[in-house]
Design a protein around this motif. Structure first.
Motif, PDB file in Angstrom:
ATOM      1  N   SER A  69     -10.160 -33.334 -26.953  1.00 36.20           N
ATOM      2  CA  SER A  69      -9.914 -34.513 -27.792  1.00 36.20           C
ATOM      3  C   SER A  69      -8.443 -34.667 -28.143  1.00 36.20           C
ATOM      4  O   SER A  69      -7.903 -35.780 -28.144  1.00 36.20           O
ATOM      5  N   VAL A  70      -7.786 -33.547 -28.441  1.00 36.65           N
ATOM      6  CA  VAL A  70      -6.369 -33.601 -28.824  1.00 36.65           C
ATOM      7  C   VAL A  70      -5.533 -34.087 -27.643  1.00 36.65           C
ATOM      8  O   VAL A  70      -4.666 -34.958 -27.788  1.00 36.65           O
ATOM      9  N   GLN A  71      -5.803 -33.538 -26.466  1.00 37.06           N
ATOM     10  CA  GLN A  71      -5.034 -33.933 -25.282  1.00 37.06           C
ATOM     11  C   GLN A  71      -5.268 -35.406 -24.941  1.00 37.06           C
ATOM     12  O   GLN A  71      -4.347 -36.100 -24.490  1.00 37.06           O
ATOM     13  N   PHE A  72      -6.488 -35.895 -25.176  1.00 37.81           N
ATOM     14  CA  PHE A  72      -6.767 -37.304 -24.884  1.00 37.81           C
ATOM     15  C   PHE A  72      -5.889 -38.208 -25.745  1.00 37.81           C
ATOM     16  O   PHE A  72      -5.307 -39.174 -25.242  1.00 37.81           O
ATOM     17  N   ILE A  73      -5.786 -37.904 -27.025  1.00 38.17           N
ATOM     18  CA  ILE A  73      -4.940 -38.713 -27.908  1.00 38.17           C
ATOM     19  C   ILE A  73      -3.483 -38.601 -27.482  1.00 38.17           C
ATOM     20  O   ILE A  73      -2.743 -39.598 -27.480  1.00 38.17           O
ATOM     21  N   MET A  74      -3.047 -37.413 -27.086  1.00 44.69           N
ATOM     22  CA  MET A  74      -1.679 -37.248 -26.586  1.00 44.69           C
ATOM     23  C   MET A  74      -1.445 -38.127 -25.367  1.00 44.69           C
ATOM     24  O   MET A  74      -0.411 -38.777 -25.233  1.00 44.69           O
ATOM     25  N   ASP A  75      -2.424 -38.152 -24.452  1.00 44.18           N
ATOM     26  CA  ASP A  75      -2.288 -38.923 -23.214  1.00 44.18           C
ATOM     27  C   ASP A  75      -2.342 -40.424 -23.467  1.00 44.18           C
ATOM     28  O   ASP A  75      -1.530 -41.189 -22.949  1.00 44.18           O
ATOM     29  N   THR A  79       1.663 -39.380 -27.731  1.00 45.44           N
ATOM     30  CA  THR A  79       2.163 -38.693 -28.924  1.00 45.44           C
ATOM     31  C   THR A  79       2.338 -37.201 -28.666  1.00 45.44           C
ATOM     32  O   THR A  79       1.915 -36.674 -27.643  1.00 45.44           O
ATOM     33  N   SER A  80       2.925 -36.530 -29.623  1.00 45.00           N
ATOM     34  CA  SER A  80       3.074 -35.074 -29.552  1.00 45.00           C
ATOM     35  C   SER A  80       1.762 -34.414 -29.966  1.00 45.00           C
ATOM     36  O   SER A  80       0.844 -35.071 -30.479  1.00 45.00           O
TER      37      SER A  80
END
Length: 664
Positions: A69-75, A79-80
């Motif tokens: 989930s975190v990587q999806f938002i980054m992609d 964002t960082s």
């Protein structure tokens, strides 16, 4: 990330439902155990973007994007890691408890102060443009003269700095901002020895520079005093803790969604080029702001697309100066097209001259790949001069050598051969010389982590694409290997890589599954392979991490590795957990029972161990065989032959257990 406590990070990741998070951006449909959609990161007609709710991961089998989930938002947001965690924390109403150590608090407070000050400066300059008589009489007419609408001015938050010695500095100090922050951001110039302080930007139109999250981090400013020879035309903010020129592209915040949707990024030089194109409904455009393109800027574009179209004005000197930057783009694995405008025009002037529709048509008709463009440029210069022609050809090969993709290199070498009327084999020979020289240089110099995509810090895995491609290649090699597992001519290094990958995949997927009472798959496999040295760097890292976890008394679970500080590891773990195909429900409907891998963990773990050992023994045999021609002493020869015999016997024993017939 240092400011968010680990237990809070764990809570965010635990509560962030991958289906809910991804579902905010794309429409998911259930198929089998997983959810599917058309990928939000590239154009496609058939869904290849998969979300696995039970594993908490997503993966696109088209472009290779993958993560939790975190990587999806980054992609998706660009964002960082910390910003993505904060996004999810807000979504799930999780309070972020921050590290309250004095050093951490001070560092964060100082960065926040710089952001707040920069935002205050932006609003001050906007206000000066719209509500001050000087701004209305000098700044506003300039923007109007350049054809910018009120909507564009508002969208990019353009402003004006008053032609006053220290008007802004006084206003900021009155609001309580510290002078040290004014100096640190470069908004105020302080002359300590003279006891003076004054505004950096005076009597200029202002272009706020934002990071990908939309926070103001610096400014570009253009003078309106055309008769002042001493004053530079443009002045930019200096480097600061929040503004690093080499990491930023003007307009990226406004352009990122369009770049992703169009799967292309137009690269221009100036602020006004960006503004005019945006106004003409061409929003996938960013500017290098008159500086040389950097590796970090290329990586930034690579987050959103692999395709860049560089828009050049007709100035030959400017084009030549930009070629090195394009070589960097090629080296980064991105595709580069070029559009050349008529002499005397740049993107801003040309779109204002011909209008939006004609401009778009011009882009479509005149866009060409960079290699062809460069070849024609150099061919025209060389003409009938043999020396210049030889130099031009070598320049072309140098650019082609930057391209990581072997098929693309081959196509461009053929193209270059036709363009210059030279035998393709000569170009290939020249390429080989360049390639060998670069390899020799890279071996003789310690790695500085500066080359695009090779630095550990560059993960950022825009490298998701590269790693996913490698994984797909490995899967194809594995399929071929299963068809003829005993093929002696198989590529040993690639096959060994596949076998190491399968061992790690099995450990991560079934770490706590018992192969017999009291013995888990991870304990069995790590114990059996204790003396095996993994050859593939990423799998060696993962194997060592798994072994360390077990030694510490914990199961080496994939979920923990998905939070690892190295993005390369996070990416590979997600890839190892992803399944492209699921068993059709039709088998069960017809009462045909097909066991899943998870039902055969004991059998599978033993088999994967044997397969890896078998490949390692084969490699050892080959290494010993390769030494035979170099041996001159009878004693050494005899010893090596006995070693080969013992290894072959061991190979046969493992082959018998695997049910493979070995013919020699």
């Amino acid at each position: 990330m240092a400011l968010i406590k680990k237990e809070v990070v764990d809570q965010i990741i635990l509560q962030a439902d991958i289906v809910e998070v991804v579902g905010d951006f794309v429409s998911l449909k259930k198929k089998g155990q997983n959810m599917w959609a058309c990928c939000p990161f590239h154009h496609e007609k058939s869904p290849s973007f998969s979300v696995a709710p039970n594993k908490g991961i997503y993966k696109c089998f088209g472009c290779g994007k993958a993560g939790n989930s975190v990587q999806f938002i980054m992609d998706v947001e660009g964002t960082s890691y910390v910003e993505a965690l904060k996004y999810l924390a807000k979504k799930y109403s999780i309070d972020i408890e921050e590290d309250q150590s004095p050093a951490a608090v001070q560092a964060q407070n100082e960065r926040d102060s710089l952001y707040i000050l920069s935002d205050f400066a932006k609003k001050y300059y906007v206000n000066a443009l719209h509500k001050n008589d000087e701004g209305q009489s000098i700044g506003a007419p300039y923007f109007k003269q350049r054809g910018l609408s009120a909507a564009t001015i508002q969208k990019f938050e353009l402003g004006y700095s008053l032609d006053s010695w220290d008007d802004f500095t006084k206003a900021a100090l009155e609001k309580g901002f510290l002078l040290k922050y004014l100096e640190e951001t470069g908004l105020t110039i302080v002359k300590q020895e003279e006891g003076k302080q004054y505004d950096r930007f005076r009597g200029r139109v202002m272009f706020p520079i934002q990071n990908v999250s939309g926070r103001t981090i610096g400014f570009g400013a253009r003078t309106l005093k055309t008769n002042d020879k001493k004053s530079p035309k443009y002045v930019n903010s200096p480097e600061s803790p929040i503004y690093h020129k080499s990491d930023v592209l003007y307009g990226m915040y406004q352009a990122k969604q369009s770049i992703r949707q169009e799967d292309n990024c137009y690269l221009v030089e100036g602020y006004l080029d960006v503004l005019s194109l945006h106004q003409g409904s061409i929003e996938n455009v960013v500017a290098s702001s008159g500086t040389s393109l950097t590796e970090n800027q290329i990586k930034l574009i690579g987050r959103y697309t692999k395709n860049i179209t560089v828009l050049y004005d007709g100035d030959p000197a400017g084009i030549k100066a930009s070629l090195r930057g394009i070589d960097l783009i090629l080296e980064g694995g991105l595709n580069v097209n070029v559009v050349l405008f008529p002499d005397g025009d740049d993107p801003d002037s040309y779109i204002r001259k011909v209008g939006d529709t004609a401009f778009k048509d011009y882009l479509e008709k005149n866009s060409r790949d960079f290699i062809s463009f460069k070849a024609e440029l150099f061919a025209q210069e060389a003409k009938d001069n043999p020396v210049k022609k030889a130099e031009a050809i070598r320049e072309m090969v140098v650019s082609i050598a930057k391209i990581p993709d072997a098929i693309k290199r081959s196509v461009f070498l053929q193209q270059c051969s036709l363009q210059f009327g030279i035998d393709e084999q000569v170009l290939i020979s020249e390429y080989n010389k360049i390639h060998l020289t670069e390899q020799k240089n890279s071996r003789s110099q310690p790695s500085q982590g500066s080359s695009y995509g090779n630095s550990p810090a560059s993960y950022a895995p825009g490298s998701f694409e590269e790693m996913a491609a490698e994984a797909e290649a490995a899967a194809a090699a594995e399929a071929a290997m299963y068809e003829d597992e005993g093929a002696p001519e198989a590529d040993q290094s690639n096959v060994l890589r596949v076998r190491e990958r399968e061992v790690i995949r099995f450990i991560l997927n079934y770490a706590d599954k018992e192969v017999e009472e009291g013995l888990t798959a991870s304990q069995f496999m790590l114990g059996e392979l204790e003396d095996i040295e993994f050859k593939t760097p990423i799998y060696k890292k993962l194997f060592d991490l798994c072994r360390l976890k077990l030694e510490q008394g914990f199961m080496p679970t994939a979920s923990e590795f998905m939070q690892h500080e190295e993005k390369e590891i996070r990416t590979e773990v997600v890839d190892l957990l992803s399944e492209k195909y699921e068993l059709s429900k039709g088998w069960a409907t017809h009462e045909i029972i097909v066991p899943h891998e998870s039902d055969l963990v004991s059998y599978g773990s033993e088999r994967e161990v044997l397969r890896l050992k078998w490949r390692n023994v084969q490699l050892m045999i080959k290494e010993q065989m390769d030494t035979l021609p170099r041996l001159k002493e009878a004693q050494e020869l005899d010893k090596t032959l006995r070693t080969i015999k013992a290894l072959k016997e061991f190979e046969k024993q493992i082959a018998d257990l695997l049910g493979i017939v070995v013919s020699r």
